[in-house]
Design a protein around this motif. Structure first.
Motif, PDB file in Angstrom:
ATOM      1  N   LYS A  32       0.888   6.574  -7.113  1.00 33.68           N
ATOM      2  CA  LYS A  32      -0.162   7.539  -7.259  1.00 33.68           C
ATOM      3  C   LYS A  32       0.244   9.123  -6.995  1.00 33.68           C
ATOM      4  O   LYS A  32       0.115   9.984  -7.963  1.00 33.68           O
ATOM      5  CB  LYS A  32      -1.486   7.330  -6.293  1.00 33.68           C
ATOM      6  CG  LYS A  32      -2.112   6.117  -6.470  1.00 33.68           C
ATOM      7  CD  LYS A  32      -3.304   5.817  -5.687  1.00 33.68           C
ATOM      8  CE  LYS A  32      -3.864   4.454  -6.030  1.00 33.68           C
ATOM      9  NZ  LYS A  32      -4.985   4.216  -4.955  1.00 33.68           N
ATOM     10  N   CYS A  33       0.953   9.349  -6.027  1.00 38.02           N
ATOM     11  CA  CYS A  33       1.635  10.623  -6.060  1.00 38.02           C
ATOM     12  C   CYS A  33       2.502  11.109  -7.092  1.00 38.02           C
ATOM     13  O   CYS A  33       2.439  12.110  -7.681  1.00 38.02           O
ATOM     14  CB  CYS A  33       2.446  10.531  -4.582  1.00 38.02           C
ATOM     15  SG  CYS A  33       1.450  10.804  -3.159  1.00 38.02           S
ATOM     16  N   HIS A  86       0.706  -1.225  -0.127  1.00 40.08           N
ATOM     17  CA  HIS A  86       0.083  -0.007   0.000  1.00 40.08           C
ATOM     18  C   HIS A  86       0.822   1.308  -0.163  1.00 40.08           C
ATOM     19  O   HIS A  86       0.415   2.013  -0.675  1.00 40.08           O
ATOM     20  CB  HIS A  86      -0.894  -0.002   1.163  1.00 40.08           C
ATOM     21  CG  HIS A  86      -2.134  -1.097   0.991  1.00 40.08           C
ATOM     22  ND1 HIS A  86      -3.300  -0.816   0.289  1.00 40.08           N
ATOM     23  CD2 HIS A  86      -2.196  -2.137   1.180  1.00 40.08           C
ATOM     24  CE1 HIS A  86      -3.994  -1.884   0.140  1.00 40.08           C
ATOM     25  NE2 HIS A  86      -3.358  -2.814   0.978  1.00 40.08           N
ATOM     26  N   GLU A 127       1.873   1.604  -3.629  1.00 38.73           N
ATOM     27  CA  GLU A 127       0.732   2.312  -4.465  1.00 38.73           C
ATOM     28  C   GLU A 127       0.436   3.581  -4.109  1.00 38.73           C
ATOM     29  O   GLU A 127       0.315   4.302  -5.213  1.00 38.73           O
ATOM     30  CB  GLU A 127      -0.518   1.316  -4.193  1.00 38.73           C
ATOM     31  CG  GLU A 127      -0.509  -0.140  -4.717  1.00 38.73           C
ATOM     32  CD  GLU A 127      -1.554  -1.071  -4.216  1.00 38.73           C
ATOM     33  OE1 GLU A 127      -2.612  -0.263  -3.678  1.00 38.73           O
ATOM     34  OE2 GLU A 127      -1.821  -1.924  -4.594  1.00 38.73           O
ATOM     35  N   SER A 128       0.562   4.059  -3.051  1.00 39.88           N
ATOM     36  CA  SER A 128       0.262   5.472  -2.563  1.00 39.88           C
ATOM     37  C   SER A 128       1.379   6.322  -3.179  1.00 39.88           C
ATOM     38  O   SER A 128       1.030   7.334  -3.678  1.00 39.88           O
ATOM     39  CB  SER A 128       0.291   5.524  -1.091  1.00 39.88           C
ATOM     40  OG  SER A 128      -0.781   4.916  -0.519  1.00 39.88           O
TER      41      SER A 128
END
Length: 92
Positions: free
Chosen positions: A29-30, A22, A25-26
Motif C-alpha cells: 500500500k505504501c 500484514h 500488505e502495508s
C-alpha cells in the motif's frame, strides 16, 4: 504472579505468518501511494514508472546481498544523504 504460558510452535508459526502477511500488505500500500504521489507531483506515467520498478527491484536485490555483509543500512543512509534528504526523517 504472572503465568508464563509458552506458545506452541504451531501457534508461533501462525502468528508469524499473520504478521508477515500484514506487513507485506502495508508495504505494498505504501508503494502504491508513492506511485500515485510520483504521478501527481512529477507526471510520471506508465512507461517511466516501469523503469522505476525495474531499478527498484535491482536495488532491493542489491540490498539483500549487502545485508549479508551487514552494510546494507549504511549504504542506504549514504545514498539518501547524497540525494540531499534529511536522514533523521527516514531513520528514527
Amino acid at each position: 504472579m504472572k503465568a508464563n504460558i509458552p506458545y506452541s510452535k504451531r501457534e508461533l508459526r501462525r502468528m508469524n505468518e499473520y504478521c508477515d502477511k500484514h506487513i507485506q500488505e502495508s508495504a505494498m500500500k505504501c508503494q502504491w501511494l508513492m506511485v500515485i504521489a510520483l504521478n501527481d507531483a512529477l507526471g510520471i506515467g506508465r512507461d517511466r514508472m516501469m523503469k522505476v520498478f525495474e531499478r527498484y527491484q535491482e536495488i532491493v536485490d542489491e540490498y539483500g546481498g549487502l545485508k549479508k555483509d551487514e552494510i546494507a543500512d549504511e549504504k542506504v543512509v549514504r545514498r539518501i544523504k547524497q540525494i540531499g534528504l534529511p536522514i533523521n526523517q527516514l531513520y528514527t
